[in-house]
Write an enzyme that holds these catalytic residues in place. Structure first.
Site, PDB file in Angstrom:
ATOM      1  CB  VAL A  98      36.542  39.183  -9.345  1.00 53.41           C
ATOM      2  CG1 VAL A  98      35.447  39.230  -8.280  1.00 53.41           C
ATOM      3  CG2 VAL A  98      37.521  38.040  -9.098  1.00 53.41           C
ATOM      4  CG  ASP A  99      36.977  36.024 -14.765  1.00 50.93           C
ATOM      5  OD1 ASP A  99      36.561  34.858 -14.628  1.00 50.93           O
ATOM      6  OD2 ASP A  99      36.389  36.893 -15.459  1.00 50.93           O
ATOM      7  CD  GLN A 141      27.123  34.116  -9.322  1.00 50.82           C
ATOM      8  OE1 GLN A 141      27.029  33.741  -8.157  1.00 50.82           O
ATOM      9  NE2 GLN A 141      26.821  33.334 -10.340  1.00 50.82           N
ATOM     10  CG  HIS A 191      30.237  38.388  -6.612  1.00 49.74           C
ATOM     11  ND1 HIS A 191      30.167  37.034  -6.741  1.00 49.74           N
ATOM     12  CD2 HIS A 191      29.061  38.767  -6.061  1.00 49.74           C
ATOM     13  CE1 HIS A 191      29.005  36.601  -6.277  1.00 49.74           C
ATOM     14  NE2 HIS A 191      28.315  37.624  -5.855  1.00 49.74           N
TER      15      HIS A 191
HETATM   16  N1  APR Z   1      31.756  24.937 -18.045  1.00 47.48           N
HETATM   17  C1  APR Z   1      30.585  25.261 -17.414  1.00 47.48           C
HETATM   18  N2  APR Z   1      30.378  25.082 -16.080  1.00 47.48           N
HETATM   19  C2  APR Z   1      31.384  24.508 -15.378  1.00 47.48           C
HETATM   20  C3  APR Z   1      32.620  24.120 -15.975  1.00 47.48           C
HETATM   21  C4  APR Z   1      32.781  24.363 -17.370  1.00 47.48           C
HETATM   22  N3  APR Z   1      33.900  24.057 -18.021  1.00 47.48           N
HETATM   23  N4  APR Z   1      33.404  23.586 -14.992  1.00 47.48           N
HETATM   24  C5  APR Z   1      32.674  23.642 -13.832  1.00 47.48           C
HETATM   25  N5  APR Z   1      31.472  24.183 -14.059  1.00 47.48           N
HETATM   26  C6  APR Z   1      30.369  24.439 -13.115  1.00 47.48           C
HETATM   27  C7  APR Z   1      30.335  23.587 -11.857  1.00 47.48           C
HETATM   28  O1  APR Z   1      29.685  22.361 -12.106  1.00 47.48           O
HETATM   29  C8  APR Z   1      29.525  24.469 -10.905  1.00 47.48           C
HETATM   30  O2  APR Z   1      28.129  24.247 -11.038  1.00 47.48           O
HETATM   31  O3  APR Z   1      30.486  25.767 -12.663  1.00 47.48           O
HETATM   32  C9  APR Z   1      29.841  25.901 -11.390  1.00 47.48           C
HETATM   33  C10 APR Z   1      30.769  26.689 -10.495  1.00 47.48           C
HETATM   34  O4  APR Z   1      30.127  26.893  -9.264  1.00 47.48           O
HETATM   35  P1  APR Z   1      30.892  27.678  -8.093  1.00 47.48           P
HETATM   36  O5  APR Z   1      32.270  27.220  -8.007  1.00 47.48           O
HETATM   37  O6  APR Z   1      30.026  27.571  -6.894  1.00 47.48           O
HETATM   38  O7  APR Z   1      30.953  29.179  -8.645  1.00 47.48           O
HETATM   39  P2  APR Z   1      29.866  30.326  -8.588  1.00 47.48           P
HETATM   40  O8  APR Z   1      28.484  29.802  -8.749  1.00 47.48           O
HETATM   41  O9  APR Z   1      30.297  31.361  -9.515  1.00 47.48           O
HETATM   42  O10 APR Z   1      30.058  30.872  -7.072  1.00 47.48           O
HETATM   43  C11 APR Z   1      29.388  32.034  -6.698  1.00 47.48           C
HETATM   44  O11 APR Z   1      30.574  32.149  -4.634  1.00 47.48           O
HETATM   45  O12 APR Z   1      32.463  31.830  -3.510  1.00 47.48           O
HETATM   46  C12 APR Z   1      31.687  32.788  -4.031  1.00 47.48           C
HETATM   47  O13 APR Z   1      32.304  34.937  -4.729  1.00 47.48           O
HETATM   48  C13 APR Z   1      32.382  33.603  -5.108  1.00 47.48           C
HETATM   49  O14 APR Z   1      31.411  34.510  -7.124  1.00 47.48           O
HETATM   50  C14 APR Z   1      31.546  33.353  -6.349  1.00 47.48           C
HETATM   51  C15 APR Z   1      30.236  32.882  -5.783  1.00 47.48           C
END
Ligand code: APR
Length: 259
Positions: A112-113, A110, A128
């Site tokens: 984009v990096d 998901q 994404h």
């Molecule tokens: N290692 C592993 N997981 C981690 C770490 C780490 N060091 N730090 C944080 N996390 C976890 C958090 O606990 C959380 O469950 O990563 C997860 C990040 O969740 P989100 O911020 O919701 O990201 P994501 O699931 O990728 O979001 C999906 O939402 O906003 C949109 O387009 C955006 O692609 C994104 C999508």
């Protein structure tokens, strides 16, 4: 007898599976200096979630939307500054090596990096989009940023003349069919899905592991915190991806039957 660790249980499950697919989210890139969106330290937690109709606003005024995005204010400045300098971390390299070993069949991200590609993962579906690319909204052709002049906004597609936008999928924008189809196809073949750093709130990505579970497959998650999918997981590894995935890789390499 000593209790088997979560790393060992996850490693054994992966080695016993036929078609392992990984789904990654913002959490895998936190140790590369890119903040997650939700939860502790999340961009949306601090700035609030962007409007859900971002794409409709783009279509209503592509020139104005391009001008606003190029200004990069609010969360965008911080996010893009982090994206521009980020490097893959040991978690990205561990997944690339699992692919090379033939253990990981595909990776759906998901993010984009561009960090999975930078870590030399080959079989990657960026559902994404990718921040280093632009995309035509008519013919879906993708371009490296340098290939498209931004002198006139909005830029137009050299192939079909359609309007070009960032490849990043905006809220309210349909996922491009090519990457969505790959995500669905690879999910349908998978009997074990490795979830790394995703809160599993956003669809269609959050639906892929549920599809695997529904078909009797196994889910493994790597996340410091519980997620929406924790109850469905056979193994939940509580820790940071950059620390846990290299341990998982080591276990798998030590137990992989060669040839
Ligand atoms: N290692 C592993 N997981 C981690 C770490 C780490 N060091 N730090 C944080 N996390 C976890 C958090 O606990 C959380 O469950 O990563 C997860 C990040 O969740 P989100 O911020 O919701 O990201 P994501 O699931 O990728 O979001 C999906 O939402 O906003 C949109 O387009 C955006 O692609 C994104 C999508």
């Amino acid at each position: 007898m000593e209790k088997e660790s979560d790393i060992e249980r996850a490693g054994r499950l992966i080695l016993a599976s036929k078609y392992v697919v990984a789904v990654t989210g913002a959490g895998i890139s936190v140790e590369s200096g890119i903040r997650p969106f939700r939860g502790p330290g999340g961009l949306w937690t601090e700035y609030g979630e962007p409007p859900m109709d971002g794409y409709q606003r783009f279509l209503a005024d592509p020139k104005g939307d391009w001008e606003r995005r190029l200004k990069r204010d609010g969360y965008a400045r911080e996010l893009y500054e982090a994206l521009e300098v980020a490097k893959p971390n040991p978690a990205h390299y561990a997944l690339a090596e699992l692919e090379e070993l033939g253990v990981l069949k595909y990776l759906i991200t998901q993010n984009v990096d561009n960090l999975h590609r930078a870590a030399k993962s080959q079989k990657v579906a960026e559902i994404h989009g990718n921040f280093t690319k632009l995309r035509c909204i008519e013919c879906y052709s993708r371009y490296e940023r340098e290939e498209i002049s931004l002198e006139t906004l909005p830029p137009h597609c050299p192939k079909c003349g359609g309007i070009v936008k960032s490849d990043g999928v905006m809220f309210g924008e349909p996922i491009p069919m090519d990457v969505l189809r790959i995500g669905q196809e690879e999910t349908s073949k998978s009997d074990c899905m490795l979830l790394v750093g995703t809160s599993a709130f956003v669809y269609p990505a959050a639906g892929f592991p549920q599809d695997v579970r529904r078909r009797g497959g196994a889910l493994i998650e790597v996340d410091p915190y519980e997620t929406a999918l924790t109850p469905l997981c056979a193994v939940s590894i509580r820790g940071k991806a950059g620390e846990m995935l290299p341990l998982l890789l080591d276990y798998i390499k030590a137990n992989l039957q060669r040839g």
